[in-house]
Design a protein around this motif. Structure first.
Motif, PDB file in Angstrom:
ATOM      1  N   VAL A 144       0.855  -1.181   0.000  1.00  0.00           N
ATOM      2  CA  VAL A 144       0.000   0.000   0.000  1.00  0.00           C
ATOM      3  C   VAL A 144       0.893   1.234   0.000  1.00  0.00           C
ATOM      4  CG1 VAL A 144      -1.622   1.379   1.364  1.00  0.00           C
ATOM      5  CG2 VAL A 144      -1.987  -1.081   1.114  1.00  0.00           C
TER       6      VAL A 144
ATOM      7  N   GLY B  60      -2.302   5.650  -0.589  1.00  0.00           N
ATOM      8  CA  GLY B  60      -3.055   4.488  -0.157  1.00  0.00           C
ATOM      9  C   GLY B  60      -3.335   3.500  -1.278  1.00  0.00           C
TER      10      GLY B  60
ATOM     11  N   LEU C 225      -3.306   0.417  -3.527  1.00  0.00           N
ATOM     12  CA  LEU C 225      -3.043  -0.986  -3.185  1.00  0.00           C
ATOM     13  C   LEU C 225      -2.653  -1.750  -4.438  1.00  0.00           C
ATOM     14  CD1 LEU C 225      -3.324  -3.476  -1.213  1.00  0.00           C
ATOM     15  CD2 LEU C 225      -5.725  -3.542  -1.892  1.00  0.00           C
TER      16      LEU C 225
ATOM     17  N   SER D  86      -0.299  -2.134   5.124  1.00  0.00           N
ATOM     18  CA  SER D  86      -1.398  -3.046   4.810  1.00  0.00           C
ATOM     19  C   SER D  86      -1.637  -4.091   5.894  1.00  0.00           C
ATOM     20  CB  SER D  86      -1.157  -3.740   3.468  1.00  0.00           C
ATOM     21  OG  SER D  86       0.077  -4.421   3.437  1.00  0.00           O
TER      22      SER D  86
ATOM     23  N   ARG E 286      -7.402   0.333  -2.952  1.00  0.00           N
ATOM     24  CA  ARG E 286      -6.786   1.170  -1.921  1.00  0.00           C
ATOM     25  C   ARG E 286      -6.749   0.443  -0.582  1.00  0.00           C
ATOM     26  NH1 ARG E 286     -12.003   3.986  -2.476  1.00  0.00           N
ATOM     27  NH2 ARG E 286     -13.237   3.572  -0.593  1.00  0.00           N
ATOM     28  N   GLY E 287      -5.859   0.932   0.281  1.00  0.00           N
ATOM     29  CA  GLY E 287      -5.789   0.428   1.641  1.00  0.00           C
ATOM     30  C   GLY E 287      -6.810   1.144   2.514  1.00  0.00           C
TER      31      GLY E 287
END
Length: 410
Positions: free
Chosen positions: A181, A186, A188, A212, A348-349
């Motif tokens: 991440v 953010g 991923l 993450s 995204r995280g």
């Protein structure tokens, strides 16, 4: 949630989401914040679990009462907590994760081990959205071994384009080292797809899962990842400066030899031999005496995360971050804010980045009002509502505070 025809998200709607939240009870397992405080920085430093004080006090009592005899139990702590992380946090097997040293040190050990196992290959590959300490470590390794460090450009919002990555992978790449991440946006990465691409050209794969682990699935085993490092003070709530962990796939442990030889990584550490012989398995990635008090403090957060379950945490993290995006579009876009994180929840995280030219000023003003985000230069506000303890109404209230400030500052 965020469509042109959707009605505004009210505070009552956020409260209803909290009433329906299957993870709501986990908030009570953490030390309470002071009245009115809102914490939106769980992606930098997690909150303190209620169990942490008592478990560290037990270790202090053992030190006081048993002194060196307590090492009979303490010596197993790095492996015990490593196995717990493996089984419930990062999808690995017992004996593949161990806790000790900082993330930077573990990253160096892992990357150097990869270079040593790939003779004849002279390129290290990473991306420009990697965390600064990862970049410094790879720069150091390249300088020490006369290697070429290639840094791939990324989109500041969506991260690394896999086509750009594919074009850069060739038979000279020894190691591909990336963050799962991205710490700014953010974004991923698809761990399985990226790892397969690295292996297709014969490179080893090293993941930094610091942003993450504890918030999204980290499929080390099923992706085929060779190595990973991760910190424990963010979503795992281990406390400031808590030791990190390192993962090495069991099938690679024999050939991946880390360069920092210390007595806790010795096959027979108490034989006091003058010659180093590496321990079998993951224990060879230890170096010196583990920091027992800070390592023990990791365990409550790992246990709490395991009880909640990664799939449920990821699902709630997606909902929390979607709420931020929806409110940012509705309330903040007219004031010059933009969302600098992927809008696709699967990409995204668990943190969202907002951009504004006066971001630093906004962060200072929020902190003065007991709302804690963080700032990343030059113009980014990161909001990390950790799903273990953050309520939907907390997000609504924090965004309302930012909205109020925007009407005054912008």
């Amino acid at each position: 949630m965020n469509t042109a025809t959707s009605p505004p998200i009210t505070r009552e709607a956020a409260l209803q989401m909290d009433r329906e939240d299957p993870l709501a009870a986990f908030r009570d397992r953490f030390a309470p914040l002071k009245e009115g405080a809102l914490y939106m920085d769980g992606n930098s430093l997690g909150r303190q679990p209620n169990e942490t004080g008592p478990i560290v006090s037990q270790a202090l009592a053992a030190w006081r009462d048993e002194m060196i005899i307590a090492w009979r139990e303490w010596i197993r702590v790095p492996r015990r907590i490593g196995d717990a992380i493996a089984q419930s946090i990062v999808e690995a097997r017992p004996g593949e994760v161990i806790v000790g040293d900082s993330t930077s040190v573990n990253l160096y050990k892992a990357a150097a081990a990869a270079v040593g196992a790939q003779p004849g290959r002279r390129t290290l590959l990473t991306s420009d959205d990697n965390f600064p300490t990862d970049m410094y470590t790879l720069q150091s390794l390249a300088a020490q071994h006369a290697l070429y460090l290639k840094v791939l450009p990324t989109d500041p919002v969506n991260g690394l384009d896999l086509q750009v990555l594919r074009a850069a992978l060739d038979s000279d790449v020894a190691l591909l080292a990336l963050s799962h991440v991205a710490y700014r946006s953010g974004a991923l990465l698809d761990m399985t797809a990226v790892t397969q691409m690295a292996h297709d050209c014969g490179a080893l794969m090293l993941w930094d899962v610091s942003h993450s682990a504890g918030s999204v699935r980290v499929p080390l085993e099923s992706s085929g990842a060779d190595m990973a490092v991760g910190c424990t003070y963010k979503y795992l709530n281990g406390g400031p400066g808590a030791p990190s962990f390192v993962y090495v796939r069991a099938s690679e442990q024999q050939r991946l030899r880390q360069p920092l030889w210390g007595w806790f990584g010795h096959r027979e550490q108490f034989a006091m031999s003058d010659t180093f012989e590496p321990a079998e398995g993951i224990d060879s990635f230890l170096v010196g005496i583990p920091a027992i008090l800070s390592t023990i403090a990791i365990e409550p957060g790992v246990r709490c995360t395991a009880d909640a379950g990664i799939d449920r945490l990821q699902a709630k993290g997606q909902q929390l971050t979607e709420l931020i995006i929806t409110l940012a579009d509705e309330w903040l876009a007219p004031c010059g804010f933009s969302v600098a994180s992927p809008r696709d929840a699967a990409r995204r995280g668990s943190h969202i980045t907002l951009k504004h030219p006066r971001a630093k000023e906004f962060v200072r003003a929020l902190i003065a009002q007991d709302v804690t985000p963080d700032f990343r230069p030059p113009d980014m506000i990161r909001l990390g509502p950790a799903p273990l303890y953050t309520r939907f109404v907390d997000v609504w209230d924090a965004m309302q505070q930012l909205r109020s400030l925007a009407s005054k500052i912008s």
